[in-house]
Design an enzyme around this catalytic site. Structure first.
Site, PDB file in Angstrom:
ATOM      1  N   HIS A  12       0.503 -29.921  33.176  1.00 38.53           N
ATOM      2  CA  HIS A  12       0.385 -29.923  31.757  1.00 38.53           C
ATOM      3  C   HIS A  12       0.882 -31.203  31.161  1.00 38.53           C
ATOM      4  O   HIS A  12       2.208 -31.439  31.415  1.00 38.53           O
ATOM      5  CB  HIS A  12       0.844 -28.738  31.015  1.00 38.53           C
ATOM      6  CG  HIS A  12       0.546 -28.781  29.334  1.00 38.53           C
ATOM      7  ND1 HIS A  12      -0.607 -28.678  29.045  1.00 38.53           N
ATOM      8  CD2 HIS A  12       1.225 -29.108  28.260  1.00 38.53           C
ATOM      9  CE1 HIS A  12      -0.827 -28.943  27.497  1.00 38.53           C
ATOM     10  NE2 HIS A  12       0.680 -29.298  27.530  1.00 38.53           N
ATOM     11  N   LEU A  14      -3.297 -19.429  28.266  1.00 39.23           N
ATOM     12  CA  LEU A  14      -3.574 -20.777  28.099  1.00 39.23           C
ATOM     13  C   LEU A  14      -2.176 -21.581  28.061  1.00 39.23           C
ATOM     14  O   LEU A  14      -1.392 -21.181  27.182  1.00 39.23           O
ATOM     15  CB  LEU A  14      -4.577 -21.581  27.162  1.00 39.23           C
ATOM     16  CG  LEU A  14      -4.617 -22.946  27.221  1.00 39.23           C
ATOM     17  CD1 LEU A  14      -5.277 -23.343  28.436  1.00 39.23           C
ATOM     18  CD2 LEU A  14      -5.228 -23.335  25.853  1.00 39.23           C
ATOM     19  N   ASP A  15      -1.774 -22.358  29.225  1.00 39.61           N
ATOM     20  CA  ASP A  15      -0.530 -23.168  29.314  1.00 39.61           C
ATOM     21  C   ASP A  15       0.583 -22.300  29.285  1.00 39.61           C
ATOM     22  O   ASP A  15       1.712 -22.393  28.775  1.00 39.61           O
ATOM     23  CB  ASP A  15      -0.566 -24.145  28.328  1.00 39.61           C
ATOM     24  CG  ASP A  15      -1.592 -25.331  28.335  1.00 39.61           C
ATOM     25  OD1 ASP A  15      -2.065 -25.223  29.655  1.00 39.61           O
ATOM     26  OD2 ASP A  15      -1.946 -25.696  27.312  1.00 39.61           O
ATOM     27  N   GLU A  16       0.528 -21.012  29.325  1.00 39.02           N
ATOM     28  CA  GLU A  16       1.625 -20.117  29.563  1.00 39.02           C
ATOM     29  C   GLU A  16       2.216 -19.402  30.802  1.00 39.02           C
ATOM     30  O   GLU A  16       2.845 -18.570  30.921  1.00 39.02           O
ATOM     31  CB  GLU A  16       1.536 -18.902  28.449  1.00 39.02           C
ATOM     32  CG  GLU A  16       1.449 -19.493  26.965  1.00 39.02           C
ATOM     33  CD  GLU A  16       1.493 -18.289  25.914  1.00 39.02           C
ATOM     34  OE1 GLU A  16       1.737 -17.000  26.487  1.00 39.02           O
ATOM     35  OE2 GLU A  16       1.249 -18.661  24.697  1.00 39.02           O
TER      36      GLU A  16
END
Length: 285
Positions: free
Chosen positions: A192, A227-229
Site C-alpha cells: 500500500h 480493505l487495507d486493514e
C-alpha cells in the site's frame, strides 16, 4: 548423504517446557538447530517459535511431523513444517506501475530473494514485454464489474495449477473480492503506497501532501476482506518537506514501496511471519 533443511513454525498457548519438548524431539532425529526465534505475547499468553533445522540425511517432512507429534499433542501446538531446500513459487500481479515488480525481479535475479516467479498477471498489457524478456509466463486478465468473478476464478485456477505459495500485489490497482481474499488468506501480500492506517484508498501521497505531513511511507500487509486493514508485515517512512510537490512525494514513495514489498516477501518466504490475530509476529533476521 544429502542433508535436509526444514523451517518449523509453532504457535500455541504459553506453557512451561515447550521449547525443551520440541528441541528434544528434534535432537532425537539428529537435527541441528541452525536458527531459533521465539516470542511470548503476554497480553494473550500466546507463544510463537520459529526454528531452522538441519537434518543429517534427506528425512521426509512426514517423519519430522511424526517426531514432533507428542509435543504437538501435549501442548496443543499449531505446527507448520516447510522444506527450505525447495524454491517457493510466487505469482506477481501488477497494473501499470511496474517499479515494485522490477525490484522483486532484480532481487530474485541476484539471489537475495529465493523464489521462482511462476507467472506475471496483469489487467493491462504493459508488462507482457518484460515477462517475455525474463522468460516468465504472462497472463492478461482484464477485469470489469461484470467480469470480476470470472477473472478471479481464472486467477485462483492459476494459483492451483502453478503450485504458487504466494501472490504478490506489486501495485495491482484492483480491489480483490471478499471471496478471493478469504480463499487465499495469508497467501496474498499487498504493497500500500501509504503508511497505514493513515491515508487509505486512492492517491494517498496526494492526500498526505494536502495535509502537509513531514513523513511518508509504505506498508506491506496481508490482504483480507477489510480493505487495507490486513495484518501488517513491514513498513518504512522517509522525511519529506514543504518544498516538495505531490509528484516528489510519489517519486519518493515509489522507492520506499519497492524496498518494503521486497522485504515483506522475503520474510514471508523464509517463514519469518506468523499471524497473531489481527497482528503479525515478524522474526526479521
Amino acid at each position: 548423504m544429502t542433508s535436509k533443511y526444514y523451517n518449523l513454525r509453532i504457535a500455541c498457548d504459553d506453557k512451561l517446557g515447550i521449547v525443551a519438548a520440541v528441541a528434544s524431539a528434534l535432537s532425537g532425529r539428529g537435527a541441528n538447530i541452525a536458527e531459533c526465534n521465539q516470542f511470548w505475547d503476554a497480553r494473550t499468553n500466546k507463544f510463537f517459535l520459529r526454528m531452522g533445522c538441519i537434518f543429517p540425511e534427506a528425512i521426509a517432512k512426514d517423519t519430522v511431523e511424526l517426531a514432533l507429534k507428542p509435543a504437538v499433542d501435549r501442548y496443543d501446538i499449531k505446527l507448520k513444517v516447510e522444506d527450505k531446500t525447495r524454491k517457493p513459487k510466487i505469482i506477481i500481479m501488477v497494473s501499470k506501475f511496474d517499479h515494485a515488480m522490477l525490484h522483486l525481479l532484480y532481487q530474485i535475479k541476484t539471489g537475495w530473494l529465493d523464489a521462482e516467479v511462476a507467472a506475471i498477471v496483469s489487467n493491462h498489457e504493459e508488462a507482457r514485454a518484460l515477462a517475455a524478456l525474463e522468460g516468465i509466463p504472462f497472463h492478461h486478465l482484464p477485469v470489469s464489474k461484470d467480469t470480476k468473478a470470472a477473472q478471479e476464478a481464472k486467477l485462483l485456477e492459476l494459483v492451483h495449477e502453478t503450485g504458487a505459495e504466494l501472490v504478490v500485489l506489486a501495485r495491482y490497482m484492483q480491489v480483490l473480492s471478499n471471496e478471493l481474499s478469504t480463499a487465499l488468506f495469508g497467501m496474498i501480500i499487498n504493497i500500500h503506497h501509504s503508511f497505514l492506517p493513515s491515508f487509505k484508498g486512492a492517491k494517498p501521497y496526494h492526500q498526505a501532501h494536502e495535509r502537509g505531513v513531514k513523513l511518508i511511507g509504505a506498508t506491506a500487509h496481508y490482504v483480507t476482506p477489510d480493505l487495507d486493514e490486513g495484518p501488517i508485515i513491514e513498513q518504512e517512512t522517509e522525511r519529506v518537506s514543504h518544498a516538495m510537490d505531490a509528484e516528489d512525494f510519489v517519486a519518493t514513495g515509489r522507492d520506499i514501496e519497492s524496498r518494503v514489498l521486497a522485504r515483506a516477501v522475503k520474510y514471508h518466504l523464509e517463514g519469518r511471519v506468523m499471524l497473531n490475530a489481527h497482528r503479525t509476529v515478524v522474526f526479521a533476521p
